[in-house]
Scaffold this motif. Structure first.
Motif, PDB file in Angstrom:
ATOM      1  N   GLY A 101     -24.372 -16.282  -0.248  1.00 41.81           N
ATOM      2  CA  GLY A 101     -23.486 -15.445   0.251  1.00 41.81           C
ATOM      3  C   GLY A 101     -23.060 -14.424  -0.868  1.00 41.81           C
ATOM      4  N   THR A 102     -23.946 -14.336  -2.048  1.00 42.10           N
ATOM      5  CA  THR A 102     -23.575 -13.769  -3.219  1.00 42.10           C
ATOM      6  C   THR A 102     -23.851 -12.123  -2.809  1.00 42.10           C
ATOM      7  OG1 THR A 102     -24.502 -15.444  -4.639  1.00 42.10           O
ATOM      8  CG2 THR A 102     -24.355 -13.197  -5.399  1.00 42.10           C
ATOM      9  N   TRP A 103     -24.570 -12.048  -1.799  1.00 45.78           N
ATOM     10  CA  TRP A 103     -24.602 -10.453  -1.363  1.00 45.78           C
ATOM     11  C   TRP A 103     -24.910 -10.701   0.428  1.00 45.78           C
ATOM     12  CZ3 TRP A 103     -23.532  -6.623  -4.503  1.00 45.78           C
ATOM     13  CH2 TRP A 103     -23.861  -5.397  -4.163  1.00 45.78           C
ATOM     14  N   GLY A 104     -24.261  -9.765   1.055  1.00 49.24           N
ATOM     15  CA  GLY A 104     -24.272  -9.683   2.414  1.00 49.24           C
ATOM     16  C   GLY A 104     -25.642  -9.182   2.853  1.00 49.24           C
ATOM     17  N   ARG A 105     -25.934  -9.632   3.991  1.00 47.19           N
ATOM     18  CA  ARG A 105     -27.170  -9.044   4.581  1.00 47.19           C
ATOM     19  C   ARG A 105     -27.419  -7.501   4.830  1.00 47.19           C
ATOM     20  NH1 ARG A 105     -30.933 -11.173   9.783  1.00 47.19           N
ATOM     21  NH2 ARG A 105     -32.563  -9.580   9.810  1.00 47.19           N
ATOM     22  N   ALA A 144     -26.245 -11.939 -12.324  1.00 48.34           N
ATOM     23  CA  ALA A 144     -25.005 -11.934 -12.976  1.00 48.34           C
ATOM     24  C   ALA A 144     -24.120 -12.514 -12.037  1.00 48.34           C
ATOM     25  CB  ALA A 144     -24.574 -10.610 -13.548  1.00 48.34           C
ATOM     26  N   LEU A 145     -23.699 -12.169 -10.828  1.00 40.68           N
ATOM     27  CA  LEU A 145     -22.824 -12.728 -10.130  1.00 40.68           C
ATOM     28  C   LEU A 145     -23.004 -14.162  -9.873  1.00 40.68           C
ATOM     29  CD1 LEU A 145     -22.711  -9.824  -7.148  1.00 40.68           C
ATOM     30  CD2 LEU A 145     -21.138 -10.336  -9.082  1.00 40.68           C
ATOM     31  N   MET A 146     -24.243 -14.529  -9.483  1.00 43.19           N
ATOM     32  CA  MET A 146     -24.421 -16.102  -9.209  1.00 43.19           C
ATOM     33  C   MET A 146     -24.352 -16.785 -10.456  1.00 43.19           C
ATOM     34  SD  MET A 146     -27.801 -16.393  -6.741  1.00 43.19           S
ATOM     35  CE  MET A 146     -28.812 -15.284  -7.497  1.00 43.19           C
ATOM     36  N   VAL A 159     -29.585 -12.855 -15.987  1.00 41.52           N
ATOM     37  CA  VAL A 159     -30.350 -11.740 -15.317  1.00 41.52           C
ATOM     38  C   VAL A 159     -31.628 -11.658 -15.740  1.00 41.52           C
ATOM     39  CG1 VAL A 159     -28.068 -10.523 -15.164  1.00 41.52           C
ATOM     40  CG2 VAL A 159     -29.546 -10.246 -17.324  1.00 41.52           C
ATOM     41  N   ASN A 160     -32.212 -11.868 -16.894  1.00 36.88           N
ATOM     42  CA  ASN A 160     -33.323 -11.974 -17.160  1.00 36.88           C
ATOM     43  C   ASN A 160     -34.195 -13.042 -16.126  1.00 36.88           C
ATOM     44  OD1 ASN A 160     -33.670 -10.302 -19.283  1.00 36.88           O
ATOM     45  ND2 ASN A 160     -33.015 -11.673 -20.834  1.00 36.88           N
ATOM     46  N   ASN A 161     -33.860 -14.003 -16.080  1.00 34.56           N
ATOM     47  CA  ASN A 161     -34.505 -15.075 -15.226  1.00 34.56           C
ATOM     48  C   ASN A 161     -34.645 -14.624 -13.938  1.00 34.56           C
ATOM     49  OD1 ASN A 161     -34.704 -16.699 -17.491  1.00 34.56           O
ATOM     50  ND2 ASN A 161     -32.744 -18.376 -16.530  1.00 34.56           N
ATOM     51  N   ALA A 162     -33.341 -13.735 -13.459  1.00 28.08           N
ATOM     52  CA  ALA A 162     -33.519 -13.091 -11.957  1.00 28.08           C
ATOM     53  C   ALA A 162     -34.414 -12.469 -11.568  1.00 28.08           C
ATOM     54  CB  ALA A 162     -32.111 -12.719 -11.782  1.00 28.08           C
ATOM     55  N   ILE A 163     -35.139 -11.823 -12.633  1.00 26.45           N
ATOM     56  CA  ILE A 163     -36.604 -10.898 -12.257  1.00 26.45           C
ATOM     57  C   ILE A 163     -37.663 -11.563 -13.072  1.00 26.45           C
ATOM     58  CG2 ILE A 163     -35.098  -8.869 -12.174  1.00 26.45           C
ATOM     59  CD1 ILE A 163     -36.378  -8.108 -14.923  1.00 26.45           C
ATOM     60  N   GLY A 164     -37.687 -12.916 -13.038  1.00 18.07           N
ATOM     61  CA  GLY A 164     -38.774 -13.469 -13.678  1.00 18.07           C
ATOM     62  C   GLY A 164     -39.349 -13.222 -14.985  1.00 18.07           C
ATOM     63  N   GLN A 165     -38.211 -12.989 -15.828  1.00 17.34           N
ATOM     64  CA  GLN A 165     -38.493 -12.700 -17.232  1.00 17.34           C
ATOM     65  C   GLN A 165     -38.009 -13.850 -18.185  1.00 17.34           C
ATOM     66  OE1 GLN A 165     -41.235  -9.123 -17.046  1.00 17.34           O
ATOM     67  NE2 GLN A 165     -40.682 -10.798 -18.285  1.00 17.34           N
ATOM     68  N   GLY A 166     -37.648 -13.551 -19.275  1.00 12.44           N
ATOM     69  CA  GLY A 166     -37.206 -14.591 -20.216  1.00 12.44           C
ATOM     70  C   GLY A 166     -38.219 -15.636 -20.374  1.00 12.44           C
ATOM     71  N   ASN A 167     -37.653 -16.910 -20.321  1.00  9.20           N
ATOM     72  CA  ASN A 167     -38.526 -17.951 -20.568  1.00  9.20           C
ATOM     73  C   ASN A 167     -38.841 -18.605 -19.288  1.00  9.20           C
ATOM     74  OD1 ASN A 167     -38.589 -17.907 -23.382  1.00  9.20           O
ATOM     75  ND2 ASN A 167     -36.527 -18.827 -23.334  1.00  9.20           N
ATOM     76  N   THR A 168     -38.900 -17.896 -18.193  1.00 10.82           N
ATOM     77  CA  THR A 168     -39.404 -18.393 -16.782  1.00 10.82           C
ATOM     78  C   THR A 168     -40.985 -18.366 -16.716  1.00 10.82           C
ATOM     79  OG1 THR A 168     -37.266 -17.678 -16.051  1.00 10.82           O
ATOM     80  CG2 THR A 168     -39.273 -17.940 -14.237  1.00 10.82           C
ATOM     81  N   GLN A 169     -41.403 -19.436 -16.275  1.00  8.62           N
ATOM     82  CA  GLN A 169     -42.818 -19.473 -16.299  1.00  8.62           C
ATOM     83  C   GLN A 169     -43.269 -20.331 -14.737  1.00  8.62           C
ATOM     84  OE1 GLN A 169     -45.425 -18.978 -19.173  1.00  8.62           O
ATOM     85  NE2 GLN A 169     -43.798 -17.614 -19.571  1.00  8.62           N
TER      86      GLN A 169
END
Length: 770
Positions: A478-482, A539-541, A589-599
C-alpha cells in the motif's frame, strides 16, 4: 613349536639378514631423509611398532607410518614414494580402512618378525582378507623400526608385481529432450569437417553457413583462416552431428566445396561413431560433456579416485553428464588382481558386480534450445560492427510458467563438447585442440570462459527489470495506490523529502531526449520504466521499514541459490545473486531500480516472471523430468513439478504488474519494447508482456528483457541478458522476439539494421538506468 615351524623361522631370519645386507649402509655421519615425517613413538616392542603402524594406516596417516621405518627403508622409500605407493593402491581398491589381528611375534637379537592377518575394507570390492603376513623389524634408534617393502601393502607385491584393477563399463546411456529426441546419443555419428579455402565457391557464404550450423561466430572462422591464406592446405574446422550434416550436406558441397576430395585425406567429411551431442554447442551448458579425469579445477583426480575411477576412465564433466554420472555410466564390473611384469595373474583379490545404466530425459525442448542458440549466433554476427564488439557474452532462460520446467537454457559463447573427448577429431588434431581450448577460454578467468553457464553461474546488475519486484512490493504494502497519480518528470530530488544524498537524479528519458512521461499511474510507471517513480516508492518503503523490499526479494529466491532439480544439487556453481540490506535511503533508492550492489541471475528473473504470469506460484526450476523409461529400461524416477512457495502478494499487486508489463510491447506512448513488437515491420503472431532493463555496469550497460506469452493465457516466461552491450530495448529485446517467434511458429522479425553501424557508447543518466 614343530620342527617345520622352527625351520621356517630360521629361514626367515636368514632372509631378513640377507635383505638388510642388500640395502646400502648409510654413512656414519649421514641421517636418513625423513623430511615431512610426523614423528611417532618408536615402539618398545615389535608388536607396539606394528600396531602403531597399522593404526596409522587405518587413518591414512602416511607421515606417521613412514616415521616408523628403519633408516635403510627410508633411504630406499622416501616419504613421497612411500605415500604414492599407498595412495595408488588405495585408489585401485577403493580403500576405506584396515583391520588386523597379530598372531605371533618372533624376536632374535636385533631382528623381529611379526605374523598378522589383515582385512582391507574397500568401497569397491568389500572386505579383502590378506592373511598370514609377516612384517620384519630391526632394533635401531632406541626402538623397533620396520624394514618395509611393498608386501606390507598387499602380500605378494614387489617391484615387479603390481595391483591390476580392471573395469568393464557398459556403453554410456543417452540423454533425451522432453519430446524423446536425442540431446546426447551414445551411438551417434558426427562428422569432422576438413576445409580448403581454395575449394570454397564463395568464402563469405561458406563462412556464414559454417557459423550457422556450427554455432560459432563468423569472427571465429576468420581467425581460423589466417594461417591458411595463400596456401593450398586443408585444415580441420570442427565437428557437427549427423543430423545437422545431412540437413546441410548439399549446401556444404555447393558453397564450401566439401565434395572436392583432398589428396592423402579423401572425403572432407570424416565420420566418427560414438557419443555425439545434438547441435554440439547448442545445449552443452546443460548437458555437460565427458572426458578423461581432469587434473585441474574442483573435480580433480583425487575426487574421482575416491569414487573408484582410474585416470584413463571417461567421466561426466559439468552439467547433466556430471550430475547423473552414476546413472548414465552405471557401475562397471570390476576385478582386482596381482599381476607380474608380463601380465600373468598371480592372485585374484576381489571382484565387484556392475550395475546397469539408464537414460535421462530433460525438460529441454530440443528445437527451442537450438533456436535460442541460433538467435544469439545470428545476433553476434549481424551486430559485429556494433555492440558485439564490446559485449562479453549473453544468456537466455525459457521456462514453462505452469510447471517450472526449463524449456531452453543457453549461454553465449558456447563450445563443442567433443573438444574433451579423446576419440574426437579435435583430440587427434593437436592444433585444432589448442585452438578450440583457446577459443573457449578454459584457462582464462572463469567468468569469461565459454564453459561458464552465464544463465546460471553468472550474476548481473538487473537495472529496470528489477522494477517488477519493486512494483509488487509497493502495491502489496500500500505504499502507492493502484490509481494514485505520480508526476514523472525528467529529474528527481529526494534529498529534502526523503534524506537521499544522491543529488539530483536523472530519468532515462532525459538523456534519450524524450519528453517526460508526465502524470501516470503505478502500472504505467512500470510500462514507461519511470525512474523517479521507483526512487520515490523505494524511499517511502525504506522510511516506513528499511527491510521491506529486501524481505520481498529474498522470500522470492533472490540472493539465494534456486537449486534446479536434476542439476544444481551436484554442481556447486550456481550464482546466488546479491540482495544487500540497505543501510540508508540512498542505497534503498538505488536498489529500487536494480542498481547499486543488487545482482541477479537470468534463471532467477525467469522464475519471477513465470510466477507473475501464473498468478503467483514460485516453481522450483526443473531440468530433469525422468530417469529411465527409454531404450528398453524401466522408469526409475519421474520428477513432478515442485512448488517452492508463493509470491504472497495481493491480487491487486499482481494485476498492477501484469497490466504494466502487458503494455510494454504495445503502448505507443509509453511502451519501451514497441520497436520490436507493435511497431515492427513484422508484427508478432502472438501477444506478450515484458519489461526492458538497462543496468549501468562499467564501460557499457547490461541489456535485459524479460517476458511472458501469450498475454491472456501464459505458457512460457523468458529472460534474456546481454551484459556490457547497449540498452535493453536495443539488444536483449530483439533477441527475445526472435526466440518467441520460433516458439509460436510466427514470422521471424529481422534484427535492427542499425546493428550494422559502428558502435557508439550509450549515453546513460546519472544514477539511473532504464
Amino acid at each position: 613349536m614343530t620342527i617345520f615351524r622352527r625351520l621356517l623361522i630360521c629361514a626367515l631370519w636368514v632372509f631378513v639378514l640377507t635383505a638388510c645386507e642388500a640395502i646400502p649402509s648409510l654413512p656414519a655421519n649421514d641421517a636418513a631423509d625423513t623430511t615431512g615425517d610426523t614423528p611417532a613413538d618408536i615402539g618398545r616392542t615389535p608388536q607396539e611398532t606394528v600396531e602403531t603402524f597399522l593404526n596409522a594406516w587405518n587413518e591414512q596417516a602416511f607421515s606417521t607410518m613412514h616415521s616408523l621405518l628403519s633408516p635403510r627403508s627410508v633411504t630406499v622409500y622416501p616419504l613421497e614414494d612411500f605415500t604414492d605407493q599407498y595412495e595408488n593402491a588405495h585408489a585401485d581398491m577403493g580403500f576405506d580402512g584396515v583391520s588386523y589381528s597379530i598372531s605371533e611375534v618372533e624376536t632374535q637379537g636385533t631382528s623381529a618378525a611379526v605374523t598378522y592377518d589383515v582385512t582391507l575394507e574397500t568401497s569397491t570390492f568389500g572386505n579383502i582378507a590378506d592373511n598370514t603376513r609377516t612384517m620384519r623389524l630391526v632394533e635401531e634408534m632406541g626402538g623397533w623400526t620396520i624394514a618395509w617393502s611393498p608386501m606390507d601393502i598387499i602380500n605378494g607385491m614387489t617391484a615387479n608385481v603390481r595391483l591390476d584393477p580392471s573395469r568393464r563399463f557398459t556403453p554410456r546411456a543417452n540423454i533425451y529432450d522432453t519430446n524423446g529426441q536425442f540431446l546426447v546419443n551414445q551411438n551417434g555419428t558426427s562428422y569432422g569437417l576438413i576445409l580448403r579455402l581454395s575449394d570454397m565457391r564463395g568464402e563469405a557464404e561458406c563462412t556464414a553457413l559454417l557459423s550457422r550450423i556450427m554455432l560459432r561466430p563468423i569472427a571465429y572462422f576468420n581467425r581460423l583462416y589466417v594461417d591458411y591464406r595463400g596456401l593450398d592446405s586443408a585444415f580441420f574446422a570442427g565437428e557437427i552431428d549427423g543430423e545437422t550434416y545431412n540437413a546441410n550436406r548439399a549446401d556444404l558441397n555447393n558453397i564450401c566445396g566439401m565434395d572436392i576430395q583432398v589428396e592423402f585425406i579423401g572425403d572432407k567429411a570424416q565420420p566418427r561413431v560414438g557419443r555425439t551431442y545434438f547441435g554440439h554447442g547448442a545445449a552443452v551448458h546443460v548437458t555437460g560433456y565427458v572426458g578423461t579425469i581432469p587434473i585441474d579445477g574442483v573435480l580433480n583426480v583425487d575426487y574421482w579416485r575416491d569414487r573408484g575411477y582410474s585416470d584413463s576412465d571417461l567421466v561426466g564433466q559439468d552439467g547433466i553428464e556430471f550430475a547423473y554420472q552414476d546413472t548414465l555410466a552405471g557401475q562397471p564390473e570390476q576385478s582386482l588382481r596381482l599381476v607380474d611384469s608380463s601380465g600373468v595373474i598371480l592372485r585374484e583379490l576381489g571382484t565387484a558386480t556392475g550395475t546397469g545404466n539408464a537414460p535421462v530425459t530433460l525438460t529441454l525442448d530440443r528445437g527451442l534450445q537450438y533456436a535460442t542458440a541460433q538467435a544469439f549466433i545470428d545476433a553476434w554476427n549481424y551486430a559485429n560492427p556494433n555492440w558485439a564488439t564490446v559485449a562479453t557474452g549473453g544468456a537466455a532462460v525459457v521456462m514453462d510458467v505452469n510447471t517450472g520446467a526449463v524449456r531452453a537454457m543457453f549461454s553465449y559463447p558456447t563450445y563443442d563438447p567433443l573438444i574433451f573427448l579423446p576419440s574426437s577429431t579435435y583430440y587427434s588434431t593437436n592444433t585444432a585442440y589448442a585452438g578450440a581450448i583457446s577459443q573457449i577460454g578454459r584457462a582464462t578467468t572463469v567468468g569469461f570462459a565459454a564453459t561458464t553457464n552465464r544463465a546460471y553461474s553468472q550474476q548481473y546488475a538487473p537495472g529496470s527489470v528489477f522494477k517488477i519486484l519493486t512494483a509488487l512490493a509497493a502495491a502489496d504494502t500500500g505504499t502507492w495506490g493502484r490509481d494514485e497519480i505520480f508526476n514523472c518528470e525528467l529529474t528527481w530530488d529526494g534529498g529534502a523529502r526523503h534524506g537521499d544524498t544522491g543529488g539530483i537524479r536523472q530519468d532515462w528519458r532525459l538523456v534519450s531526449e524524450r519528453d517526460p512521461a508526465g502524470e501516470i499511474t503505478m502500472s504505467t510507471a512500470l510500462t514507461t520504466s519511470c525512474n523517479p517513480f521507483f526512487w520515490e516508492v523505494g524511499a517511502l518503503m525504506f522510511n516506513e521499514s528499511p527491510g521491506t523490499l529486501n524481505n520481498y526479494a529474498t522470500s522470492w529466491g533472490f540472493g539465494t541459490q534456486l537449486d534446479p532439480i536434476g542439476y544444481a544439487s551436484l554442481i556447486p556453481s550456481e550464482a546466488s545473486g546479491s540482495m544487500p540490506f540497505p543501510e540508508d535511503v540512498t542505497t534503498a533508492v538505488n536498489n529500487a531500480i536494480g542498481q547499486g550492489n543488487t545482482q541477479v541471475t537470468a534463471l532467477q528473473m525467469a522464475r519471477l516472471v513465470a510466477a507473475v504470469a501464473n498468478g503467483g506460484t514460485l516453481y522450483r526450476p526443473l531440468l530433469v523430468e525422468q530417469v529411465g523409461g527409454r531404450d528398453g529400461t524401466e522408469i526409475l524416477e519421474t520428477i513432478e513439478p515442485i512448488v517452492d512457495g508463493q509470491l504472497g502478494v495481493s491480487d491487486m499487486a499482481l494485476a498492477v504488474v501484469q497490466e504494466g508489463m502487458c503494455n510494454v510491447p504495445i503502448d505507443p506512448d509509453f511502451g519501451t519494447s514497441t520497436s520490436s513488437f507493435a511497431e515492427n515491420d513484422t508484427p508478432p503472431s502472438y501477444t506478450s508482456c515484458g519489461k526492458t532493463g538497462t543496468a549501468e555496469a562499467g564501460t557499457a550497460p547490461n541489456s535485459w528483457y524479460v517476458a511472458y506469452a501469450p498475454a491472456d493465457n501464459p505458457q512460457i516466461a523468458i529472460a534474456v541478458v546481454v551484459p556490457n552491450s547497449r540498452e535493453g530495448s536495443e539488444v536483449a529485446t530483439p533477441i527475445t522476439r526472435r526466440i518467441l517467434d520460433y516458439y509460436f511458429s510466427g514470422a521471424v522479425a529481422e534484427y535492427p539494421e542499425w546493428w550494422q553501424d559502428d558502435y557508439e557508447p550509450v549515453p546513460l543518466p546519472e544514477l539511473g538506468g532504464a
